[in-house]
Every structure is written in structure tokens, then in C-alpha cells.
Scaffold this motif. Sequence first.
Motif, short mmCIF file in Angstrom:
data_model
loop_
_atom_site.label_atom_id
_atom_site.label_comp_id
_atom_site.label_asym_id
_atom_site.label_seq_id
_atom_site.Cartn_x
_atom_site.Cartn_y
_atom_site.Cartn_z
N ALA A 140 146.89 -50.09 -6.47
CA ALA A 140 147.77 -49.56 -7.65
C ALA A 140 148.59 -48.22 -6.98
N SER A 141 147.83 -47.40 -6.41
CA SER A 141 148.48 -46.16 -5.93
C SER A 141 149.53 -46.43 -4.72
N ALA A 142 149.24 -46.99 -3.95
CA ALA A 142 150.04 -47.52 -2.75
C ALA A 142 151.30 -48.24 -3.09
N GLY A 143 150.93 -49.32 -4.13
CA GLY A 143 152.24 -50.05 -4.39
C GLY A 143 153.08 -49.26 -5.25
N SER A 144 152.66 -48.18 -6.29
CA SER A 144 153.65 -47.68 -6.78
C SER A 144 154.45 -46.67 -6.07
N TYR A 145 153.57 -46.04 -5.03
CA TYR A 145 154.21 -45.15 -4.24
C TYR A 145 155.44 -45.87 -3.15
N ALA A 146 155.05 -47.18 -2.81
CA ALA A 146 155.94 -47.76 -1.79
C ALA A 146 157.14 -48.03 -2.56
N LEU A 147 157.23 -48.38 -3.98
CA LEU A 147 158.49 -48.52 -4.80
C LEU A 147 159.61 -47.77 -4.39
N ARG A 148 159.32 -46.28 -4.39
CA ARG A 148 160.52 -45.39 -4.40
C ARG A 148 160.09 -44.11 -3.75
N GLY A 149 158.66 -44.23 -2.79
CA GLY A 149 158.39 -43.11 -2.11
C GLY A 149 158.34 -41.98 -2.89
N SER A 150 157.63 -42.02 -3.90
CA SER A 150 157.42 -40.83 -5.07
C SER A 150 155.99 -40.57 -5.37
N LEU A 151 155.54 -39.33 -5.07
CA LEU A 151 154.25 -39.32 -5.45
C LEU A 151 154.02 -38.73 -6.91
N PHE A 152 155.20 -38.71 -7.64
CA PHE A 152 155.23 -38.65 -9.09
C PHE A 152 154.72 -40.04 -9.66
N ASP A 153 154.96 -40.99 -9.02
CA ASP A 153 154.76 -42.29 -9.58
C ASP A 153 153.20 -42.46 -9.69
N ILE A 154 152.48 -41.93 -8.45
CA ILE A 154 151.21 -42.22 -8.50
C ILE A 154 150.57 -41.24 -9.54
N GLN A 155 151.21 -40.10 -9.73
CA GLN A 155 150.54 -39.47 -11.13
C GLN A 155 150.75 -40.38 -12.39
N LEU A 156 151.93 -40.86 -12.31
CA LEU A 156 152.13 -41.73 -13.80
C LEU A 156 151.06 -42.77 -13.71
N VAL A 157 150.84 -43.59 -12.82
CA VAL A 157 149.99 -44.57 -12.78
C VAL A 157 148.32 -44.17 -13.36
N PHE A 158 148.10 -42.87 -12.89
CA PHE A 158 146.80 -42.48 -13.55
C PHE A 158 146.94 -41.91 -15.07
N VAL A 159 148.26 -41.33 -15.16
CA VAL A 159 148.26 -40.57 -16.56
C VAL A 159 148.19 -41.90 -17.57
N PHE A 160 148.92 -43.19 -17.18
CA PHE A 160 148.91 -44.30 -18.16
C PHE A 160 147.56 -44.96 -18.02
N GLY A 161 146.98 -45.00 -16.76
CA GLY A 161 145.57 -45.63 -16.97
C GLY A 161 144.70 -45.06 -17.89
N LEU A 162 144.81 -43.51 -17.79
CA LEU A 162 143.95 -42.93 -18.94
C LEU A 162 144.47 -43.05 -20.32
N LEU A 163 145.69 -43.15 -20.66
CA LEU A 163 146.34 -43.52 -21.80
C LEU A 163 145.85 -44.63 -22.28
N GLY A 164 145.66 -45.77 -21.44
CA GLY A 164 145.35 -47.27 -21.71
C GLY A 164 143.95 -47.10 -22.19
N PHE A 165 142.92 -46.33 -21.33
CA PHE A 165 141.64 -46.40 -21.65
C PHE A 165 141.30 -45.76 -22.71
N VAL A 166 142.13 -44.61 -23.23
CA VAL A 166 141.88 -43.91 -24.48
C VAL A 166 142.22 -44.60 -25.59
#
Lengths: 318, 504
Positions: free
Chosen positions: B401-427
Amino acid sequence: MIRLLKSTALALTVAAIVPGSAIASGYPSKTITFICPYSAGGGGDTASRMIAKLAGDMMGVKINVENKTGGGATIGIGAVSKAKPDGYTVGFVSTSPITIRPHMMKAPYHPLKDLTYISQFVASNQPLVVLKDSKFKTLKDVIDYAKANPGKLKWSTSVQRGGPHVAVEAMFKAEGAKATFIPFKGGSKVLAALLGGTIDVGMMSEGTKATLDGQTRILAEGTPNKNPVAPDVPTLTEAGYPIAPAIFFGVAGPAGLSKEVLDKWDAVMAKVVKSPEFVALASQRKWALDFAGHDAFTKIVHADYNAAKIAVAEIGMK
Amino acid sequence: MDLILEGLALSFTLESLLAITIGVAAGQILGAIPGLTASMAVALIIPYSFYFSPWVGIPMLLGMFKGSFFGASTTAILIRTPGTPAAAATVLDGHPLAQQGKGAKAMKMALYASVFGDTFSDICLIFFASLLAIVALSFGPAEYTVLIVLALGSLGMLSSRPAWKGVMAMLLGVVIGMIGLDPITASERLTFGNPELEEGIGLIPMLIGFLAVSEVFQQMNDKTEDLSSAAVRFSTNREDNRVSWLEFKSCVPVLFRSSILGTIIGAMPGLGATVAAFIAYGEARRTSKTPEEFGKGSLEGIAAPEAANNAVSGSNLIPLLAFGIPGDIAAALILGAFMIQGINVGPLAFSQNPVPLYAIYGALILANLVNLVLGFGLVRIARFAVKVPRRLLLVSVLVIASAGSYALRGSLFDIQLVFVFGLLGFVMIRFGFPTVPLLIGFILVPLLEENLRTVLLLASTYDESLLFVFTRPAFVTMTVLMVLGALFFARRRWRKRAVPTSES
């Protein structure tokens, strides 16, 4: 079958030779990162990958393309401007994020201070088009209609607040005419809206092929380069309007690149734009190949940046 | 006729068959990896395509795009991770089936639906391209608005109890979808001056985080599960691992309706496969005899989005071939590949040199067959792959999930997004909020806003103001159909009420 094997073998050989030959002394001696500020698959990306491959083969090193998108291409260009000026990080630049957008937003770089302009290799056309059977036969018809019916003329362009947007707004402003800008995301959607009758006038690079295909008619050219499909049609500045900004594709690096690096790229890029592969790609994509080395490209950028600054302030676009 | 045969002869060669097979296989694998898309792979090989003959390069490309749609649904079904956004709707019923041990049944249904949708839209492309293209061009912002309102109407029926939680989730999705540039004025909204947010929240990191990473968190938190057990269990009952003829037959009406929807949506530049999948899902639920099964593992709920998203992949070539307008990034890349090879596409192609077009048709149909055959292989591989112990799979999903979202546009911000939304979904799951309304709010409402506001802007240029929409034939036709449909529905409901059934 044989042909496929041959081509696969060729591709493999190319891949095998490249890292092996990276032992030449001087610049470049290791892998170069080429930042493309647009996403994979677009025109900017295709051009970046083609250049990376051809220039890499000529320099004898591998050039890796990295897509760093976002912020209307300012994030990727920002990354280039902040890289170490050793020539191992360069990137793709195009008009809007260099000469236009910085006048309207806070870009993470100053286009004239934080970047070195290496070379321009494409200057694309931006024709102002109407439907083939439109009642507008000349640019004057469009202006007259917009003057007589304030706000009724509907028009669009590929990039909101990009170069062509500013140029056309400046034209209406100069004439005291008022038109309504309808935003669409990308030139192909502008063409679809024009063909579907949603808008009356469009300015987008797609208009060149659409005119060749007999769908549209060119009334003016939004860049300084005459449109090859309609060489008699005036550019916006020839028609007496404030600006016709160059729509360029180029390579840039961080500020303070050494002369060695610039000379190398000047020599290589001049060869790249003449290579059969690049010429074929450009002619199919209707890009006008227009090579400009470091000095000439820097001049173009400075002139357009300053002209756009005045035009943007004049029309009050934010 | 000779020209058609000449064209087919170009694509029915051993080398193009081999190219298609490589393309489909690569597409299925890339599709299954979240963040990696067929578009990226194609962009990578374009500089090399000069060295291929056109009838190797183009069939490979077409195969890649077709394969990726099915590949994306296998991970959507088995590990709740849509490989591409277009498979997000497949998660809704595919994953519940996998949890019941019927993952193989779900994947096979997805495969049949994918190939069905593909074939349907390819046939439409071959026989009705020019007609469909004219219809599609007559759709402007006004018609898109009606279409999206309709879609929201049918998807709104995916209501959850209590209703307020569904509404809250949807509104949250709308707010997240609003981040970025205002669609009309292009001024920044909710970006807090952060340039990373200027282009909005990326659909891919958002989906990967919200669906896949939240599920990982969920499972990590589940103390009753043995972490060394197989990650996904498969039933040993033969019936649970195949789609019977009866089951397939019951899905045929849904397959047809969804393929039609997908074909129409694909022909219109600007909506795309993800939207098509959600609209078809909502429509299938609305017309189903067993709507209560949806969300719990309904086969129709898999057939609908899969047929629709694949149908888009064929029909987005319609505006390309008829007008030279690429409907989406896939079509734009195909256009690029044609141009590199010197093949003209567009309105003049049919009269000037139709042979390459017939060869494309041949390659499309061939790719569907190859997709079906290789799909069975992928189902087997996927079943094997998820047999790893749960604790390994959970970690791998996070890494991919982290590698794939980074590969998309080379943005570390997108990896942060993945985890923020992971947490949101979990909650959200934790506190009993439904997740689907958030996705719908995020995907469809910004589209609605963009089109509705464009309509309002257009209205200001007409003397008749907003009533200008009634001068558009497509709008009038759609409105009439919608009113007739509503009347028909109301009558059916009224009759049902008049004749009480034994169940009630």
C-alpha cells in the motif's frame, strides 16, 4: 515472431549496455534523475521519457524519469529548484508553471532566480478554433459578437489560468469585449465541448489535428509560432493584441549549474531533437520542434515572464 | 470486406497473439498491485515502442488495459484492496463472499463479468461507433448533472441504519472531495495553504488507505483470530468455488444492463470506469429481486461493477476513433501509441485508411479471449498467494500500500494519506459508521458540483437563463425517460401494496 524476438533482443541489449558504459570521466559519470512534474502518460511525460532515453544513450549514462506531480506542476519543478546544482537532477518544464502561474500563486520557487534554463526543445501551437461551419469566419467576427453581446460568447482552453487563458483574456480586455470562460479539464474535453456545441470558441493544441480532420477552423494562433495547418492566420500579437506567450517544453535544472553541464546538455539536446525517433514523435504529436540552447531559452523565459506579469495585472486574474 | 480481412490478418498473427498474451498477463499482475496501473507500465514502454512493429506494440497495450481491470478485482475480493480505483465497488460484495470462503466463486464471477462487459462494448464499438459517438457528444454538463443525480438517487438506496450515520459519512466524503481547487474559479479550498493539497486528495491513496489499510488495522486489532492461520480461507465445497450455470443465468440481466451503462458512460469523455462501476452497482441493487443480499456477498453485486468498468475500456475508444478525442488516460496513451506508429485515428481514418482500425478490432476481441483463459490462471495463483499466514499478509499489504501509493506520483505525502485514511476507516467501522456513503460522497458529489456549476455558468450566457437546458435534445430525452421510469416504479409499488403478499 522473429521480429518480436529481434525487438526484444534489441531492447535488452540497450538495457544491458547503458549501465556498463557509465564509466566515462567528467560529466556525467553516474545516473541522472529527470523529474517530470506531470503524471505518467501525458504529453509532458512522453516527452520526458523520450528525452531521458535518447539523451541517456548519447551521454552513456542512465537517466531515470521520476514523476513528481501536484500543485499544477509546481511541486515537481520546486523539487528541481531545490536539488544540488551538480547536474544530476534536472527536470521537465513547460510554460504555465514558469512564466504564468507564479504571477497568480505562491510557487515554491522564483522562476527567474531559482532555476537554470538548459534548453527548449518544443514550442507547441495553440490555435484559436471554432467549428468548421461556425458563423465566425474571422477573429474580428468573434470580437464583434463578444462586443455586441457582452458575456454571451462561451469559450474555453486546456489549462485554466495558463498562458493561452491569459492571452485570450488580454485580447478581450484590449477590445473592451466581454466573454464567458467555461472551464474544462484538458484540451480533449475542450474539443468535445466545442464539437458538442457547449462552447463557441476554444484554444487548445488539439485544435491543430481537429482542423486537419476537418472538424474545426483556425481563426488565430495563440503562440508566436505560426500554425503549420493555417500559415496565413495571424498570431495574437500580429493581430495587435498584448501577448502570445510561447508554449514551450524544455529542460531546466537548479540555479547555478556549471558551464560543463550546460555545454554537455546543449550539445546533446541539439542532437536529440534531430534524432529520427524524436522527430517522429514530434511530428505525430504535432509538436513544433524548436530548439533553443541555454542562452536563447533563458531570454525567452525572461521576456515571457515579464510580459505575462503585466498582462496578468492588467486583466486582474488571480 | 477485403479491407476487413486485411485488417484482421494483421492482428491474427502468432506474434500479435503472443504480444496480447504478454500484455494481458502483465496487465493482470499490474492491475492486482495497488498503485501500479497499466497506464504507468504503458508510459514506461512507449520510448521502446519504436523498435516494435505496430502490430506487436498496440495489441500488447490493448491487452494490458483489459487485463488490468480483472487483475484489480482479485485483490479487491480477497484482501479488500482494489488494485485500481475502478474495482472499489467490487469490494462491496466480493470481499464478503471471500470472507465466507467463496473467494474463488467471487473471482470467477468477476472474470465472467469482465469478459462479458469487454466483449459487449467491443461489439458496440465495432458496429455502432459513429452513432454512439454522436450521442456521447450531445452530452454536456447539463446531461452529466442529470446522470449523476440519477446515480446518487439509486446509490442513496444503499441506506444504512441508523440513517444519520450514513448521512454523516457521506457528508464527510463530500468535504474530503472538496479539498483542492474550486472547479469553476480555480481558487484553493480547504488546502490550508499546503501545495500538496492543491490538486485534491488522490483517489488511489485514499481508496488504498480507506479500504485496505483500515482492514489491516481491523484484523490486527482482532484478538480472536489466530495470526498464523491462513490469511484467506477457501471452502472445500466444490459448489462454493465455481459459478454454476444457474447462478450465471440469474446474473445475465444485470450483465446486460451494466454493460450498456458502462458502454454509454465510457463513450462520454469525463466520467470514467470508477463512476461507471458505482452507477452500475446502484442500478443493479435498485432493480434486483434480492436487494437485501447486496453488501453481504451478492453475485449480482460483483457482476454489475465488473461488467460496467470493463465495458468502459472498450467504449472509451469510441470518441477516440470517431472524433480523435481520448475519453480517459488509457485512451490518450493508446492514441499516443497509434501516433508514434504513424496510424491516424479520428474522423478521417475510416475513409482514408481503415485497415489498422479493423486490425484493432481483431486485437480487442482476441484480447478478451486471452483475458478469460489467463484469468483462470490468475484465480489459481491468487488462491495460492493468500494462503500465507495472516501476520505475513497483513504486513505485506501495508508495504504494498505504501510503495504503490508512493510510486504513483513520487510523493511521501501520499503515504501519509494512506495511513490517515486507514485510521479513518478503522475508526468509522469501529463506531458503526458505514463506509460506502463516504466513497460515494467523495467520488460522485465533486463531479456533480463541477457539472452543476458549469450549467449555472452556461445559463448566464443564455437569454432564457437556466431554461436553456430544454433546448438540448439529450437533456429533454433524459428527463422524459426519467419521469416515465419514476411513474413506472410508482405504479409497481402501488400494485404491490394493493395486493398484499403472504410474506407481509
